[in-house]
Design a protein around this motif. Structure first.
Motif, short mmCIF file in Angstrom:
data_model
loop_
_atom_site.label_atom_id
_atom_site.label_comp_id
_atom_site.label_asym_id
_atom_site.label_seq_id
_atom_site.Cartn_x
_atom_site.Cartn_y
_atom_site.Cartn_z
N GLN A 1 0.78 -1.23 0.00
CA GLN A 1 0.00 0.00 0.00
C GLN A 1 0.82 1.29 0.00
O GLN A 1 0.33 2.32 -0.43
CB GLN A 1 -0.94 0.03 1.20
N VAL A 2 2.06 1.24 0.48
CA VAL A 2 2.83 2.47 0.65
C VAL A 2 4.26 2.28 0.18
O VAL A 2 4.89 1.26 0.45
CB VAL A 2 2.86 2.91 2.14
N SER A 3 4.76 3.29 -0.52
CA SER A 3 6.19 3.38 -0.81
C SER A 3 6.69 4.67 -0.19
O SER A 3 6.13 5.74 -0.44
CB SER A 3 6.44 3.42 -2.32
N LYS A 4 7.71 4.56 0.66
CA LYS A 4 8.34 5.73 1.26
C LYS A 4 9.71 5.88 0.62
O LYS A 4 10.48 4.93 0.56
CB LYS A 4 8.53 5.52 2.76
N VAL A 5 9.99 7.08 0.13
CA VAL A 5 11.29 7.35 -0.47
C VAL A 5 11.96 8.46 0.32
O VAL A 5 11.39 9.53 0.52
CB VAL A 5 11.17 7.77 -1.96
N LEU A 6 13.16 8.16 0.78
CA LEU A 6 13.98 9.14 1.46
C LEU A 6 14.93 9.71 0.41
O LEU A 6 15.72 8.98 -0.19
CB LEU A 6 14.76 8.49 2.60
N PHE A 7 14.82 11.01 0.15
CA PHE A 7 15.63 11.66 -0.86
C PHE A 7 16.76 12.46 -0.22
O PHE A 7 16.57 13.10 0.82
CB PHE A 7 14.79 12.65 -1.69
N ALA A 8 17.90 12.45 -0.88
CA ALA A 8 19.00 13.34 -0.51
C ALA A 8 18.82 14.64 -1.29
O ALA A 8 18.56 14.61 -2.50
CB ALA A 8 20.34 12.70 -0.86
N VAL A 9 18.94 15.76 -0.60
CA VAL A 9 18.83 17.07 -1.24
C VAL A 9 20.09 17.87 -0.94
O VAL A 9 20.94 17.46 -0.15
CB VAL A 9 17.56 17.84 -0.77
N ALA A 10 20.19 19.03 -1.54
CA ALA A 10 21.36 19.90 -1.34
C ALA A 10 21.59 20.16 0.14
O ALA A 10 20.65 20.21 0.93
CB ALA A 10 21.15 21.21 -2.08
N GLY A 11 22.84 20.32 0.51
CA GLY A 11 23.19 20.60 1.90
C GLY A 11 23.27 19.35 2.74
O GLY A 11 23.18 19.42 3.96
N ASP A 12 23.38 18.20 2.11
CA ASP A 12 23.48 16.91 2.80
C ASP A 12 22.29 16.67 3.72
O ASP A 12 22.43 16.12 4.80
CB ASP A 12 24.81 16.82 3.56
N GLU A 13 21.12 17.12 3.31
CA GLU A 13 19.88 16.94 4.07
C GLU A 13 19.05 15.84 3.44
O GLU A 13 19.35 15.37 2.34
CB GLU A 13 19.08 18.26 4.08
N ARG A 14 17.99 15.42 4.12
CA ARG A 14 17.09 14.38 3.65
C ARG A 14 15.65 14.85 3.74
O ARG A 14 15.29 15.58 4.67
CB ARG A 14 17.24 13.09 4.47
N ILE A 15 14.83 14.42 2.78
CA ILE A 15 13.40 14.67 2.79
C ILE A 15 12.70 13.36 2.46
O ILE A 15 13.32 12.43 1.94
CB ILE A 15 12.97 15.78 1.80
N GLU A 16 11.40 13.31 2.72
CA GLU A 16 10.65 12.07 2.52
C GLU A 16 9.43 12.34 1.66
O GLU A 16 8.76 13.37 1.81
CB GLU A 16 10.23 11.54 3.89
N ALA A 17 9.12 11.41 0.76
CA ALA A 17 7.90 11.45 -0.03
C ALA A 17 7.24 10.08 0.06
O ALA A 17 7.92 9.06 0.18
CB ALA A 17 8.21 11.80 -1.49
N LEU A 18 5.91 10.06 -0.03
CA LEU A 18 5.16 8.82 0.05
C LEU A 18 4.31 8.64 -1.20
O LEU A 18 3.73 9.60 -1.71
CB LEU A 18 4.21 8.83 1.26
N ARG A 19 4.21 7.39 -1.66
CA ARG A 19 3.25 7.02 -2.70
C ARG A 19 2.29 6.02 -2.06
O ARG A 19 2.70 4.98 -1.57
CB ARG A 19 3.93 6.38 -3.90
N LEU A 20 1.02 6.38 -2.02
CA LEU A 20 0.00 5.54 -1.40
C LEU A 20 -0.82 4.88 -2.50
O LEU A 20 -1.34 5.55 -3.38
CB LEU A 20 -0.91 6.39 -0.50
N ASN A 21 -0.93 3.56 -2.46
CA ASN A 21 -1.70 2.79 -3.45
C ASN A 21 -3.04 2.41 -2.84
O ASN A 21 -3.08 1.79 -1.78
CB ASN A 21 -0.96 1.52 -3.84
N TYR A 22 -4.12 2.78 -3.51
CA TYR A 22 -5.45 2.49 -3.01
C TYR A 22 -6.06 1.31 -3.77
O TYR A 22 -5.76 1.08 -4.94
CB TYR A 22 -6.35 3.73 -3.13
N GLU A 23 -6.91 0.54 -3.08
CA GLU A 23 -7.50 -0.66 -3.66
C GLU A 23 -8.25 -0.38 -4.95
O GLU A 23 -8.33 -1.23 -5.81
CB GLU A 23 -8.44 -1.33 -2.65
N ARG A 24 -8.81 0.79 -5.09
CA ARG A 24 -9.58 1.13 -6.28
C ARG A 24 -8.71 1.47 -7.49
O ARG A 24 -9.20 1.83 -8.54
CB ARG A 24 -10.54 2.26 -5.99
#
Length: 152
Positions: free
Chosen positions: A74-97
């Motif tokens: 149901q979920v994919s979490k991606v931890l991204f590296a961004v400028a300044g040696d920092e990290r951010i997170e994005a989610l892809r949510l898959n729904y049954e429909r």
């Protein structure tokens, strides 16, 4: 001072090299229709132009890089590296429909401090650039995912 987006930089490179105006359309078509994420693979462009884009913007279209990805049914979490040696997170949510929804970061860190969220636990560092925000969606697009719904 407002940061210049990658698309403005592409236009600037094309202008400085006195390239025909259709080159910008070729680049955006390669990115958004053909899902080509590296300038070197845009073989419709002359090699010298590809080399200049790489020298100016780097080898990849995305300014962020996946550092870690966790996927379930149901979920994919991606931890991204961004400028300044920092990290951010994005989610892809898959729904049954059959549709997908994306939760996209607009800041590096977060002031709320939610314990379940990696982004929230580091505190607020800075606002992301427009490229860093849109590149989260571009990453999913380039990897063959439809973009049905987005939350910021």
């Amino acid at each position: 001072m407002k940061p210049v987006s990658k698309y403005e930089m592409i236009r600037q490179v094309l202008s400085e090299l006195k390239q025909p105006s259709y080159r910008y359309s070729q680049i955006t078509e390669a990115i958004f229709k053909l899902k080509v994420g590296e300038f070197d693979r845009m073989v419709i462009l002359p090699k010298s132009l590809r080399e200049e884009l790489i020298q100016t913007l780097g080898p990849r279209v995305c300014s962020i890089f996946p550092a870690k990805e966790l996927t379930s049914s149901q979920v994919s979490k991606v931890l991204f590296a961004v400028a300044g040696d920092e990290r951010i997170e994005a989610l892809r949510l898959n729904y049954e429909r059959g549709w997908k929804s994306y939760c996209i970061s607009t800041q590096c860190g977060c002031g709320f401090g939610c314990k379940f969220c990696a982004t929230g636990t580091i505190g607020l560092k800075r606002n992301l650039t427009a490229d860093e925000i849109t590149d989260q969606l571009l990453y999913f697009h380039l990897n063959g995912h439809s973009l049905d719904s987005v939350s910021l």
